[in-house]
Design an enzyme around this catalytic site. Structure first.
Site, short mmCIF file in Angstrom:
data_model
loop_
_atom_site.label_atom_id
_atom_site.label_comp_id
_atom_site.label_asym_id
_atom_site.label_seq_id
_atom_site.Cartn_x
_atom_site.Cartn_y
_atom_site.Cartn_z
CD GLU A 30 -2.75 1.34 2.48
OE1 GLU A 30 -2.72 0.42 3.33
OE2 GLU A 30 -3.51 2.31 2.57
CE LYS A 79 -5.99 -0.08 1.69
NZ LYS A 79 -6.70 -0.66 2.82
P1 13P Z 1 -9.36 4.33 4.12
O1 13P Z 1 -10.17 3.60 3.08
O2 13P Z 1 -10.17 4.92 5.22
O3 13P Z 1 -8.37 5.26 3.49
O4 13P Z 1 -8.51 3.22 4.87
C1 13P Z 1 -7.92 2.24 4.14
C2 13P Z 1 -6.66 1.82 4.78
O5 13P Z 1 -6.46 0.67 5.09
C3 13P Z 1 -5.62 2.84 5.01
O6 13P Z 1 -4.41 2.23 5.34
#
Ligand code: 13P
Length: 341
Positions: A177, A222
């Site tokens: 991510e 992600k």
């Molecule tokens: P949000 O969808 O609230 O941005 O959170 C996703 C997430 O896992 C952030 O690390």
């Protein structure tokens, strides 16, 4: 029988399903609970998450995986059933956030690098034992006139790749991510600037993943969607967001990656659904495009629950409604008329 990470990754992005990010740290869930004037106790955290994980229709049909904070991975429902078992019984994969947060990068004012690699091999073995089959590590990149620097991007990409390789060694699918933030001050950048930065970040991340021999078939990306800063005077249409996001991803993400599950990152509940739908309705892509939302899946459920045991059913149906809408968006079959139902 040993499970293959490739199969777990495929299951996480199966058609019409996505991931529930319920991995708020104890500090972050406090902010969410403050907004509904609910005390941040272990009992309340447990009750709230049990409400989500017992939302049968959403969990069976729309949720393929749940990201948990460490406390939640070891927690049990009120009747003693481990949360991990509840999640597995609904056909979803239990997952765990393993990073230790973003910390200031000494050489780069205003930039951070995500920590947590030391001792990670041992922690992953423990989490595997507890039932986790995927993990998440979030790198945070923010935009202003001079940020991000190449050094900042590279440090974060390197850590993401080191983490991903350790996960795969442990039989755990890494969610990689790299979040380019839409609402970090000054948040006035255009969609074109987000396009440029997200592009540089993803190119660097995939170079590092390659250098660390990460198996692309056994990971999930992600990313953020490509959107303007939340304070930018020009806000773009869902079609423009879809166009920029798909263009950046097509250039940077190899087709071997099974799926891309977006974060919501501060988009409203409706924006997150509309933008995801716009991508799936208009583009054919080599990877599944789905959701891994925190706020955009939970905001209405939190408001309906308000920390009150009498509102469990209302909270659960609010969560189910969001999960269903996003499930349709992941297939490009959503429209605003369906929201009323
Ligand atoms: P949000 O969808 O609230 O941005 O959170 C996703 C997430 O896992 C952030 O690390």
């Amino acid at each position: 029988m040993t499970e293959r990470i490739e199969d777990i990754a495929q299951a996480m992005v199966q058609p019409g399903q996505g991931i529930l990010a319920a991995d708020e740290s104890t500090g972050t869930i406090k902010k969410r609970f403050d907004s509904i004037e609910t005390e941040n106790t272990e009992d309340n955290r447990q009750a709230y998450r049990e409400m989500l994980f017992r939302s049968q229709e959403a969990m069976n049909n729309c949720i393929s995986g749940v990201i948990m904070f460490e406390e939640t991975l070891y927690q049990k429902a009120a009747d003693g059933t481990p949360f991990v078992d509840l999640i597995k019984a609904a056909g979803a994969v239990p997952g765990i956030k393993v990073d230790m947060g973003a910390h200031p990068l000494p050489s780069a004012p205003g930039e951070t690098v995500t920590e947590g690699l030391d001792g990670l091999r041992n922690r992953l073995a423990k989490y595997y034992e507890a039932g986790a089959r995927f993990a998440k590590w979030r790198a945070v990149i923010s935009i202003d006139a001079v940020r991000p620097t190449y050094g900042g991007i590279k440090a974060n990409a390197h850590a993401l790749a080191r983490y991903a390789a350790l996960c795969q060694e442990a039989g755990i699918v890494p969610i990689v991510e790299p979040e380019v933030q839409m609402d970090a001050d000054p948040a006035d950048h255009t969609i074109e600037r987000c396009h440029e930065v997200t592009s540089a970040v993803l190119q660097t991340v995939f170079t590092e993943l390659h250098d660390q021999n990460v198996k692309l078939e056994g990971m999930i990306l992600k990313p953020n969607m490509v959107v303007p800063g939340s304070k930018c005077s020009t806000q773009n249409s869902p079609e423009e967001v879809a166009h920029h996001t798909v263009a950046v991803l097509k250039r940077a993400v190899p087709a071997a990656v099974p799926g891309i599950a977006f974060l919501s990152g501060g988009q409203s509940v409706l924006e997150a659904t509309t933008n995801l739908n716009a991508m799936n309705a208009a583009y054919d892509t080599p990877w599944a495009l789905t959701y891994s939302y925190g706020r955009a899946l939970q905001a209405s459920a939190l408001q309906a629950w308000k920390g009150n045991a009498d509102n469990i059913e209302a909270g659960s149906s609010a969560f189910t409604q969001r999960a269903k809408m996003n499930s349709l968006a992941a297939k490009g079959e959503w429209n605003e008329g369906l929201e009323a139902g």
